[in-house]
Design an enzyme around this catalytic site. Structure first.
Site, PDB file in Angstrom:
ATOM      1  N   HIS A   1      10.420 -23.415   5.731  1.00  0.00           N
ATOM      2  CA  HIS A   1      11.831 -23.073   5.516  1.00  0.00           C
ATOM      3  C   HIS A   1      12.784 -24.113   6.114  1.00  0.00           C
ATOM      4  O   HIS A   1      13.941 -24.175   5.746  1.00  0.00           O
ATOM      5  CB  HIS A   1      12.147 -21.653   6.005  1.00  0.00           C
ATOM      6  CG  HIS A   1      12.317 -21.515   7.484  1.00  0.00           C
ATOM      7  ND1 HIS A   1      11.260 -21.428   8.346  1.00  0.00           N
ATOM      8  CD2 HIS A   1      13.421 -21.474   8.256  1.00  0.00           C
ATOM      9  CE1 HIS A   1      11.714 -21.316   9.582  1.00  0.00           C
ATOM     10  NE2 HIS A   1      13.025 -21.342   9.566  1.00  0.00           N
TER      11      HIS A   1
ATOM     12  N   ARG B   1       0.816  -1.221   0.000  1.00  0.00           N
ATOM     13  CA  ARG B   1       0.000   0.000   0.000  1.00  0.00           C
ATOM     14  C   ARG B   1       0.849   1.272   0.000  1.00  0.00           C
ATOM     15  O   ARG B   1       0.378   2.335  -0.390  1.00  0.00           O
ATOM     16  CB  ARG B   1      -0.818   0.049   1.306  1.00  0.00           C
ATOM     17  CG  ARG B   1      -2.169  -0.597   1.198  1.00  0.00           C
ATOM     18  CD  ARG B   1      -2.776  -0.627   2.597  1.00  0.00           C
ATOM     19  NE  ARG B   1      -4.054  -1.321   2.577  1.00  0.00           N
ATOM     20  CZ  ARG B   1      -5.212  -0.730   2.341  1.00  0.00           C
ATOM     21  NH1 ARG B   1      -5.282   0.565   2.133  1.00  0.00           N
ATOM     22  NH2 ARG B   1      -6.323  -1.435   2.328  1.00  0.00           N
TER      23      ARG B   1
ATOM     24  N   LYS C   1       9.705 -21.812  23.014  1.00  0.00           N
ATOM     25  CA  LYS C   1      10.434 -20.534  23.045  1.00  0.00           C
ATOM     26  C   LYS C   1      10.947 -20.307  24.458  1.00  0.00           C
ATOM     27  O   LYS C   1      10.448 -20.887  25.413  1.00  0.00           O
ATOM     28  CB  LYS C   1       9.492 -19.394  22.644  1.00  0.00           C
ATOM     29  CG  LYS C   1       9.027 -19.524  21.190  1.00  0.00           C
ATOM     30  CD  LYS C   1       8.736 -18.195  20.568  1.00  0.00           C
ATOM     31  CE  LYS C   1       8.285 -18.346  19.124  1.00  0.00           C
ATOM     32  NZ  LYS C   1       9.392 -18.399  18.157  1.00  0.00           N
TER      33      LYS C   1
ATOM     34  N   HIS D   1       7.196 -27.575  10.841  1.00  0.00           N
ATOM     35  CA  HIS D   1       8.627 -27.899  10.899  1.00  0.00           C
ATOM     36  C   HIS D   1       8.891 -29.250  11.571  1.00  0.00           C
ATOM     37  O   HIS D   1       9.615 -30.098  11.042  1.00  0.00           O
ATOM     38  CB  HIS D   1       9.403 -26.823  11.658  1.00  0.00           C
ATOM     39  CG  HIS D   1       9.190 -25.437  11.144  1.00  0.00           C
ATOM     40  ND1 HIS D   1       9.056 -25.147   9.808  1.00  0.00           N
ATOM     41  CD2 HIS D   1       9.082 -24.236  11.783  1.00  0.00           C
ATOM     42  CE1 HIS D   1       8.888 -23.836   9.653  1.00  0.00           C
ATOM     43  NE2 HIS D   1       8.889 -23.277  10.841  1.00  0.00           N
TER      44      HIS D   1
HETATM   45  C1  BG6 Z   1       9.158 -19.852  12.131  1.00  0.00           C
HETATM   46  C2  BG6 Z   1       8.291 -19.591  13.322  1.00  0.00           C
HETATM   47  O1  BG6 Z   1       8.465 -20.628  11.184  1.00  0.00           O
HETATM   48  O2  BG6 Z   1      10.325 -20.567  12.540  1.00  0.00           O
HETATM   49  C3  BG6 Z   1       9.061 -18.799  14.373  1.00  0.00           C
HETATM   50  O3  BG6 Z   1       7.147 -18.852  12.925  1.00  0.00           O
HETATM   51  C4  BG6 Z   1      10.347 -19.510  14.718  1.00  0.00           C
HETATM   52  O4  BG6 Z   1       8.277 -18.628  15.549  1.00  0.00           O
HETATM   53  C5  BG6 Z   1      11.129 -19.846  13.455  1.00  0.00           C
HETATM   54  O5  BG6 Z   1      11.107 -18.653  15.546  1.00  0.00           O
HETATM   55  C6  BG6 Z   1      12.330 -20.722  13.794  1.00  0.00           C
HETATM   56  O6  BG6 Z   1      13.131 -20.833  12.655  1.00  0.00           O
HETATM   57  P1  BG6 Z   1      14.696 -21.070  12.776  1.00  0.00           P
HETATM   58  O7  BG6 Z   1      15.138 -21.223  11.367  1.00  0.00           O
HETATM   59  O8  BG6 Z   1      15.255 -19.850  13.461  1.00  0.00           O
HETATM   60  O9  BG6 Z   1      14.871 -22.293  13.606  1.00  0.00           O
END
Ligand code: BG6
Length: 484
Positions: free
Chosen positions: A172, A43, A334, A234
């Site tokens: 990821h 935006r 966390k 993950h």
């Molecule tokens: C993300 C989560 O997908 O992965 C985050 O939303 C998390 O909360 C992160 O901190 C962890 O990724 P990495 O690569 O730092 O282990």
């Protein structure tokens, strides 16, 4: 190969924290195909020049080794453009289409780094203006929905306008070099395969521990929680990589077919097993890296009295011939004692001990994912005490550190995944049926928690989570890796 990468949400957090730095690394490494444009869409009313300046200052927050020098940035910045768009306005997509069709690049990537509520609209509008041609690829970030029905609704909407092989669902973790090494270890080596089964393996533990709290994402995280944020994607992807059968080849569908079977074989939950085998926690005030830190409920954006979990530990099984009866423990949270992701494969002890060994000693394969990438093989050896009448063995380990071997400057997760999208390689992306199956499996836990009067168990920031997680694993006669 020319490409246009449209970054919906080009001024957002994800864009400047992850996507643009990753594209810059690919540019620096010379792997980003030449003749590309990166078109930010948001935006904000910015000229290309203003957008480039904004991104340049964002790069000051990127870790030093990955920060561009001024001349490097100006070469990279030439790829960056900005288009002001209101994503709810169909006519704005017409302007985007005009811009893209004028060039007609070989590969058109639509990276939807926006709030998930916009995914469907963006994909429908892209199609409405004819931008869903055969070389169009759409990248979607997690979370794709917040439960099974919402995930299905998004996938259904996507199916109307795109083929499955045009949708790149990012997890990821699959882009991390350490996770690719896990596939290499299992399917590029024959050594472990005969041992990779219920007869020899006592249990497997997957830990993804984070030291950080929710940082600036309190409001988002409070609606999400660790089960949706880390376990559904993950951790389950790691479980698939460990538990899957060897695929018939390295193609995307062969790999995804095998991962899907693992997800389909996860033992279904009952109210009893959820009560006993799933522990949720929430961090209270404590200490992290020597500093006092606030509890979750004091973080900005978190609702007063929130029952969102910042920690989950659970026990599951893969019900098939290879794994029946072997417990798989998953743990993530966390504000834990360290940033550490690893998988521990605990082998069964010798069937008939003739040596004295420390309690609980057995062979173990540790797959270190982060902060270091490597393998440790734990064995028992005679040690130095030769004079003893009753020989006592001591644990020793072989340590293969891939970071030392190959350097820590390997291709990062986002860099790898973005290059794959531009080239149209789907191996490291998640198919809709895999994702739905993962949601289906977490669904009963979410439902149970909605009505469970006991909220998450508090744990001190800087600890390894609630003690109930240790009690849960101890019921099987095991302990977590840091207690071994
Ligand atoms: C993300 C989560 O997908 O992965 C985050 O939303 C998390 O909360 C992160 O901190 C962890 O990724 P990495 O690569 O730092 O282990």
């Amino acid at each position: 190969m020319s490409f246009d990468l449209v970054l919906f949400g080009g001024t957002g957090d994800l864009a400047w924290r992850k996507i643009l730095p990753a594209l810059f690394q690919a540019f620096r490494h010379g792997t980003l195909p030449g003749g590309g444009r990166i078109i930010s869409v948001a935006r904000d009313d910015l000229t290309d020049e203003q957008y480039r300046n904004r991104i340049q200052s964002c790069f000051d927050n990127v870790e030093l080794a990955k920060r561009p020098a001024p001349d490097e940035f100006s070469r990279f910045a030439a790829l960056l453009h900005h288009l002001r768009m209101d994503l709810s306005q169909p006519q704005d997509y017409v302007r985007l289409a005009d811009m893209l069709k004028a060039r007609n690049a070989d590969s058109l990537v639509m990276y939807v780094a926006t709030a998930p509520s916009l995914f469907t609209t963006v994909c429908e509008q892209i199609a409405a203006v004819g931008l869903n041609g055969p070389t169009t690829r759409v990248v979607l970030e997690k979370p794709l929905g917040h439960d099974l029905p919402s995930n299905r609704a998004i996938n259904e909407a996507l199916r109307h306008v795109l083929r499955e092989d045009q949708v790149f669902r990012i997890d990821h973790y699959l882009g991390k070099p350490s996770v690719q090494n896990l596939f290499a270890m299992r399917f590029g080596n024959a050594l472990f395969e005969p041992l990779w089964r219920r007869e020899t393996i006592a249990n497997i533990q997957i830990t993804i521990a984070e030291e950080l709290g929710v940082e600036t994402r309190g409001a988002f995280y409070d609606q999400t929680g660790a089960l949706r944020d880390m376990v559904q994607n993950h951790a389950l992807q790691l479980l698939c990589a460990i538990g899957m059968e060897p695929p018939i080849n390295a193609s995307a569908n062969a790999i995804r077919d095998e991962k899907l079977k693992v997800l389909q074989s996860l033992k279904p939950w009952s109210p009893d097993t959820i009560g006993q085998h799933v522990i949720r926690g929430q961090y209270a005030a404590g200490t992290s890296q020597g500093h006092a830190v606030a509890g979750y409920l004091q973080e900005s954006g978190v609702a007063p009295g929130s029952t969102t979990e910042t920690f989950v530990a659970l026990r599951t099984e893969i019900s098939n011939w290879r794994w029946a009866g072997v417990p798989f423990f998953i743990r993530t949270g966390k504000r834990l004692a360290g940033r550490n992701a690893h998988i521990v494969v605990n082998f069964r002890p010798v069937p008939h001990p003739i040596f004295k060994t420390p309690a609980g000693a057995a062979n173990r394969l540790v797959i270190n994912l982060q902060p270091r990438d490597g393998l440790e093989l734990h064995l028992l050896a005679q040690g130095a005490a030769q004079h003893q009448t009753e020989p006592a063995l001591v644990p020793v380990h072989l340590n293969l550190d891939f970071d030392q071997r190959f350097g820590t400057e390997r291709v990062g997760a986002y860099e790898r995944l973005l290059l794959d999208v531009i080239a149209g390689r789907l191996n490291l992306f998640v198919r809709s049926d895999e994702q739905e199956e993962a949601w289906r499996w977490v669904e009963p836990i979410l439902a149970h928690w909605r009505t469970d009067p006991h909220g998450p168990r508090p744990y001190a920031a800087g600890s390894w989570g609630p003690s109930a997680a240790s009690a849960m694993i101890a019921r099987d006669g095991f302990c977590w890796s840091e207690e071994m």
